[in-house]
Scaffold this active site. Sequence first.
Site, PDB file in Angstrom:
ATOM      1  N   GLU A 119     -34.538  34.694   3.539  1.00 15.92           N
ATOM      2  CA  GLU A 119     -33.874  33.644   2.755  1.00 15.92           C
ATOM      3  C   GLU A 119     -34.849  33.006   1.759  1.00 15.92           C
ATOM      4  O   GLU A 119     -34.460  32.651   0.639  1.00 15.92           O
ATOM      5  CB  GLU A 119     -33.268  32.604   3.706  1.00 15.92           C
TER       6      GLU A 119
ATOM      7  N   GLU B  81     -30.708  37.122  12.778  1.00 14.33           N
ATOM      8  CA  GLU B  81     -30.348  35.907  13.529  1.00 14.33           C
ATOM      9  C   GLU B  81     -29.283  36.115  14.600  1.00 14.33           C
ATOM     10  O   GLU B  81     -29.331  35.495  15.666  1.00 14.33           O
ATOM     11  CB  GLU B  81     -29.870  34.811  12.557  1.00 14.33           C
TER      12      GLU B  81
END
Length: 719
Positions: A118, A140
């Site tokens: 990210e 994740e």
Amino acid sequence: MITKTIRYALDNGIATITFDEQGSPVNTMCLQWQDDLDAIAAQVVKDKAQLKGIVLTSAKSTFFAGADLKGVMRSTAADGPRVFTEIERIKCNFRTIETQGVPVVSCLNGAALGGGWEVALVGHHRIAVNNPKVQFGLPEITLGLIPGGGGITKMTRLLGLMAAQPYILESKLFGPEEALKIGVVHELVATPEELIPRALAFIEAAQGKPETCQHLWDRKDYKMPGGTPSNPKIAGMLSVAPAVLKQKTRGLYPAPEAALAAMVEGAMVDFDTAMRVESRYLAALMVSPVAKNMINTFFFNLNAIKGGQSRPKDVPRYQPKKVGILGAGMMGSGIAYAQATKGIATVLKDVSLDAAEKGKSYTAKLTQKRVDKGQMGADKQQGILNLITPTASAKDLAGCDLIIEAVFENRELKAQVTQEAEGMLAEGGFFASNTSTLPISGLAQASRGANKFVGIHFFSPVDKMKLVEIIRGKDTDAETVARAYDYVQALGKLPIVVNDSRGFYTSRTFGTFVMEGAAMLVEGIPAPVIENAAMQVGMPVGPLAVLDETALSLSVHVLDQTRADLAAEGKTYTATPGELLVERMVKELKRPGRAAGGGFYDYPAGQKKQLWPELKTLFENPGVAWDLQDVKDRILYRQAVETARCLAEGVLTSVHDGNIGSIFGIGFPAWTGGALQFIYSMGIEPFEQRCGELAAQHGPGFALSTEVKAALRQHQPVY
């Protein structure tokens, strides 16, 4: 400007932001980094008039590692609003950096995973070192979380709703070449040294071109690839997606459902709102028990095992060159495959050359599948097969660093093959038994050197099962345990270390699962209820189905061996109701399991298996009152109690071995984080209370002794 985690330098209009967390081998989104990012973003705004471009780079060997997971472990349900604010604060700073009207370039010198990817996505232009070992992506979901630092919103806008799903919902990781192919990386370079010059060249070429200073989704002409949820094609697929997902998760894993919701909802609104939607879903997950359970086990516990926390210290690393296997049956041939594919010379011995050749053919069959799919060349396959020497002669074992016996679970047979082969070991070599239940200290009596005798318990099928249980006998020395650990890691598998006892940890605990299922059948609870309840709590299959697969006859053989062993010690073994039922199935009802034609299930040719209809007549009792929650609890609690007993008895010496062993060895549901994390997540006192209720209703299998209660408190992890 130099902070504790980030360095900022402005030179000739280029702002270089270097991530460099002091005292850490990697960069993480710790609280200090969040504070420092505030200061850096503010400085970027201050310097706006002088800026020609921004470069994001790393001083570590990787680019960026991601979130601070210890912080997640410390959070409680009440922390939800604080967590949401923290996530939004990070994203606000990302947004500041990427919307200054100058090109931002991410220089990816190494891995960028989770929050690290990210951070990489802040750059309008991404350049990566073309190293096949480097991984990018959003893992994740595997930790019970979702990408919440812009990962869902940005990947969905870059790739489209359908194409982004594998990378978000399945946590598919990818290397630099795939990243270039799908368009999430724009350039590849051969060495890290080329990154900055390429970044500067891009910034120079971008001057006066406003579109290079914007993300795709910020441009006026942006359209989502493949269409938004209002597109009839997409809408049709999305209408079934939640049901497909629910079938996979059984409703036990909230993260994939939250990720899908954030993708779809985010695709229907503007960028900033989509980012906020994503933050809300992540904040809710970060304070949820499932995420903490999964982070605890799949991050901290797994790293403890990979880092050798259960390996005896101060023993040099060891790499066996030549390993012998006694017995070319299902286990022996599986171990041979695991070794040869990792480059270890293997001698596969059986009573006849034919049997040994048949064992070798298993490797040929498995590798051929990879050749057919283009995943392996024929020359590589031949190289693997050349490493396996099938034989009927013990002489061919001469010079083995390690010999593993993988013969039938019979004490006399194991003693015979041990004595026959042990003399062939190389100087300083060691011997192992692949037994799943027989105590190692007893088997070691047949050995010339009990200190060099260890249990190495593989799980079936060996090519698919990651776990290997290393059993330390009464006399096994530390060097032998360490060497066994290194051998297992050389196979790319996960070693746990346990102390000797009947059934060790995994077989003993697994036995409680299947026998509790059998006991419920004896009590008159319908077989479909038992099987479905196990699936509903997240076990891979029901206990009766498992007994069929592993063979009821094997369970009876273990029971007979246990009775004989204890009789030899002058003791009597009291079989459980479940064991007595299994014995009746085999000896009286002649239903020994799947391999012999049928057990609790029938296996009609070419059709799906079905429960044996006679179970209803023989065992089901319509007058018995049963409660579904009780049935579910008995399945999970019985295994958790046995795990806690193993901890108290010293069979298990660490929580991480118990958690990883229960998930990877016996299929304990991953959402719980493992059998011990199941207890700690619930709280020791509530667990004790529920066990008391279950013990009062369903017997001593659920009773917790004072020693067990003390052990649970002593080993409780602290973050």
